[in-house]
Every structure is written in C-alpha cells, then in structure tokens.
Write an enzyme that holds these catalytic residues in place. Structure first.
Site, short mmCIF file in Angstrom:
data_model
loop_
_atom_site.label_atom_id
_atom_site.label_comp_id
_atom_site.label_asym_id
_atom_site.label_seq_id
_atom_site.Cartn_x
_atom_site.Cartn_y
_atom_site.Cartn_z
N LYS A 195 0.85 -1.18 0.00
CA LYS A 195 0.00 0.00 0.00
C LYS A 195 0.89 1.23 0.00
O LYS A 195 1.64 1.47 0.94
CB LYS A 195 -0.91 -0.01 1.22
CG LYS A 195 -1.79 1.22 1.27
CD LYS A 195 -2.83 1.13 2.35
CE LYS A 195 -3.60 2.43 2.41
NZ LYS A 195 -4.64 2.41 3.45
N ARG A 216 1.17 10.20 5.67
CA ARG A 216 1.33 8.79 6.05
C ARG A 216 2.69 8.24 5.60
O ARG A 216 2.85 7.03 5.43
CB ARG A 216 0.22 7.96 5.40
CG ARG A 216 -1.19 8.42 5.73
CD ARG A 216 -2.17 7.27 5.57
NE ARG A 216 -3.56 7.66 5.45
CZ ARG A 216 -4.27 8.18 6.43
NH1 ARG A 216 -3.72 8.44 7.59
NH2 ARG A 216 -5.55 8.49 6.25
N LYS A 247 -2.06 -1.61 -3.90
CA LYS A 247 -2.92 -0.42 -3.90
C LYS A 247 -2.09 0.84 -3.91
O LYS A 247 -1.15 0.92 -3.13
CB LYS A 247 -3.77 -0.49 -2.62
CG LYS A 247 -4.64 0.70 -2.36
CD LYS A 247 -5.27 0.58 -1.02
CE LYS A 247 -6.01 1.87 -0.76
NZ LYS A 247 -6.50 1.95 0.59
N SER A 273 -9.91 5.78 -5.00
CA SER A 273 -10.78 6.94 -5.21
C SER A 273 -10.25 7.89 -6.29
O SER A 273 -11.02 8.33 -7.15
CB SER A 273 -10.96 7.68 -3.89
OG SER A 273 -9.71 8.06 -3.34
N TYR A 312 -14.96 1.24 -7.37
CA TYR A 312 -16.23 1.96 -7.20
C TYR A 312 -17.13 1.74 -8.40
O TYR A 312 -18.30 2.13 -8.38
CB TYR A 312 -15.94 3.45 -6.96
CG TYR A 312 -15.09 3.65 -5.72
CD1 TYR A 312 -15.67 3.61 -4.45
CD2 TYR A 312 -13.70 3.78 -5.81
CE1 TYR A 312 -14.89 3.72 -3.31
CE2 TYR A 312 -12.92 3.90 -4.67
CZ TYR A 312 -13.51 3.86 -3.42
OH TYR A 312 -12.74 3.96 -2.29
C1 PBG Z 1 -7.33 3.25 5.16
C2 PBG Z 1 -7.72 3.24 3.74
C3 PBG Z 1 -7.55 4.27 2.81
C4 PBG Z 1 -8.10 3.82 1.61
C5 PBG Z 1 -8.61 2.55 1.86
N1 PBG Z 1 -8.35 2.21 3.16
C6 PBG Z 1 -7.00 5.64 2.99
C7 PBG Z 1 -5.57 5.84 3.20
O1 PBG Z 1 -4.79 4.94 3.43
O2 PBG Z 1 -5.15 7.02 3.19
C8 PBG Z 1 -8.15 4.58 0.33
C9 PBG Z 1 -9.11 4.05 -0.68
C10 PBG Z 1 -9.37 4.98 -1.81
O3 PBG Z 1 -8.69 6.00 -1.99
O4 PBG Z 1 -10.30 4.67 -2.58
N2 PBG Z 1 -8.46 3.03 6.00
#
Ligand code: PBG
Length: 322
Positions: A195, A216, A247, A273, A312
């Site tokens: 991630k 982060r 991801k 997203s 989505y």
């Molecule tokens: C953390 C989480 C995130 C997303 C999914 N799980 C946010 C992040 O890590 O900042 C992002 C998913 C997306 O952008 O569609 N709970």
C-alpha cells in the site's frame, strides 16, 4: 521471408473473443461502501461523482443491488459521528462499522463476501491509521493492540474477510493470533500489503470525513519502491494473510505483476478513489469514452495479475459485462 501476420486473430469480433487472454467477470469485482452514522438520506461525495455515503437503509438497498449484480463482495467503511484519539468507535460493537457489518451479513451474507476495513483512520480525530505516541508519531505496537480489538469486534459482527489497511509492521500476525485465541479461526485476512503513500487517496479523505494531520509517509510505501512492495507481500503471507493486495492499482501494475509472480495466495488490487475521480472527470468533459476507459482500466489491472479488484465501478461494470 513471408510476412508474419498477427492481425489474422484480430479480424472479427469472434476471433478477437476467441484469442482474448484476459476476461473480466462480475464475481471478480468488490464494491467499496461508505456507511455514515446518524444520517437518513444518502450524502453525495463531491470529489467522487456518483458515489455516496449511505445511511443504514441506503446500505440495505445497495446490498440487494450488489447481490443481484452477482459481484464478488462488498468492502465496508464506517464514517462515525464522533472521532477521538484512540479511535474508540472502531471496536465498539455499536460503532457504525460493526453495526453496518451485521446488517450486511444478515442481508447478503450468503450471496456476497462481506469485508470490512480494519484501520483506525476513519475513527481517529487526527486521521492517522494508528494511535500516536507523546511526540505525535504513529506508535506501531500500541496500534497493534487496537487492531486486535477491532478484529474481534469485526469477526463477532460476522465479517468474512478483514481488510488490514493500516500498514503497521506485524499487523497480520497480531490479528491472526488474536482471532485464533478467541476461536475465530475461520475469519480470513486480506492484507493491503503493498500500500503506497499515494496522492490518489485524496477523494477518499472526503468520503470518510478525514482531516488528516500530517501525512502517512512513515508507514505507507514510497512510490519509488517496487521490491519493497514484494517484500511486504511475502512477509504478510508468512504472517498468515489469506489474500494480499496492491494499492493503488493503475500506477502500480508492475508491482502487481511482481507480487502475483511470487506469492502462493490470491492477489487483489484496489482501483482507488483518485483513479475513479480521474476517469469521471475526463469522461464528464468528453475527453475519453467512459465505459471503454473503465473496462480497459479494469482489464489492465486483471491482466497485470489481480484476481479480484476493489472498484467503485463494481455495480456498473457488472451490468456492462452482463
Ligand atoms: C485506510 C484506507 C484508505 C483507503 C482505503 N483504506 C485511505 C488511506 O490509506 O489514506 C483509500 C481508498 C481509496 O482512496 O479509494 N483506511
């Protein structure tokens, strides 16, 4: 020498279909859902046109649509009314995520894989994925204890697959052990292994009402690192992950391929997203053909090695594929 003619297999729709390596199936799509505490009507998410925060009633309706569409599952995110430093809403059995999970399991638990986000960022007032130490740094091992409590609450609520998205070291092993000690040996773990610290999560912050202080970068991966993504996936498999994930998806297809080549468990990807919002913005301007662009993007993720895709577009894509 005679000309070699690969175009032969592209000549007709039937030949192209017969020669196609990668196909999408609705069962390979997972729909992320945002459920917000204390609302009666859906709330639109401005940066994700067409995506909403659901009320519990709205959740019931979309779950029925998801089951009818024959997709693989839903991933539930909770948007609590109140947030605090430790994210106490996350492991509260009456917290919105756990309430929504029970609703989902009761409505469609036989038809769909009900999955839940296991991370603190939706529940903390500082927006980080873990709890902070006195210097304001995310405390890895103190966070593991919070994840263990969340895992038990989610397993109790009936979630079939817990999505560990917090990127703490040792999170898979800690959660697996806590579940097993409590007798939840059948609750499966989806590790968001690779991630990345991505700008493409921007619209998600609005979707979960997060006001992240800072960034982060100390826990999510640097976008320049491919090998480290493979390492995280291998570690998570050793710690007991049932499924690993890469991801975002679109910008990380090389990582997806490398992970898929080495791990002996299913590999999934999350079309996040910002990937959704980019496609929507370009399509709304008439700059790309929406359906073709969405299906091409999903097919590419599938081709790179993902067996399932969190997107989505899950409901719409399932209808197109039908
Ligand atoms: C953390 C989480 C995130 C997303 C999914 N799980 C946010 C992040 O890590 O900042 C992002 C998913 C997306 O952008 O569609 N709970």
């Amino acid at each position: 020498m005679t000309t070699i003619r690969p175009r032969r297999l592209r000549a007709t729709p039937a030949l192209r279909a017969a020669a196609r390596e990668t196909r999408l199936h609705p069962r390979e799509l997972v729909l992320p859902l945002f459920v917000r505490e204390g609302i009666d009507a859906p709330r639109p998410i401005a940066s994700m046109p067409g995506v909403q925060q659901h009320s519990l009633d709205g959740l019931r309706r979309v779950l029925v649509q998801a089951a009818d569409a024959g997709i693989g599952g839903v991933m539930i995110f909770g948007v609590p009314e109140r947030k605090d430093a430790s994210g106490s809403g996350a492991d509260d059995p009456d917290g919105i995520l756990n309430v929504a999970s029970r609703v989902a399991v009761a409505e469609v638990g036989d038809a769909l894989v009900v999955q839940t986000d296991l991370c603190l960022d939706e529940f903390t007032d500082h927006g980080h994925c873990g709890v902070l130490d006195d210097r304001g740094v995310v405390d890895n091992d103190a966070t593991l204890a919070r994840y263990e409590a969340m895992a038990l609450a989610q397993a109790e609520a009936g979630s079939a697959l817990l999505g560990l998205s917090g990127m703490m070291d040792g999170q898979v092993a800690a959660v697996r052990a806590a579940l097993d000690r409590a007798g939840f040996t059948g609750t499966a773990l989806l590790a968001y292994s690779a991630k990345y610290a991505s700008a493409f999560y921007g619209p998600f912050r609005e979707a979960v009402g997060s006001s992240l202080r800072g960034d982060r970068l100390t826990y999510q991966l640097d976008p320049g690192n491919g090998r480290e993504g493979v390492r995280e996936a291998v570690l998570d498999v050793e710690e007991g992950a049932d499924v690993v994930m890469v991801k975002p998806a679109g910008g990380y297809l090389d990582v997806l391929r490398r992970v898929a080549d080495v791990v002996p468990v299913p590999v999934w990807a999350y079309q996040v997203s910002g990937e959704y919002s980019m496609l929507e913005a370009a399509a709304a301007n008439g700059w790309i053909a929406r359906e073709r662009a969405v299906l091409e993007s999903l097919t590419s993720i599938r081709r790179a090695g993902a067996e399932s895709i969190l997107t989505y577009y899950a409901l719409e894509a399932a209808a197109w594929l039908d």
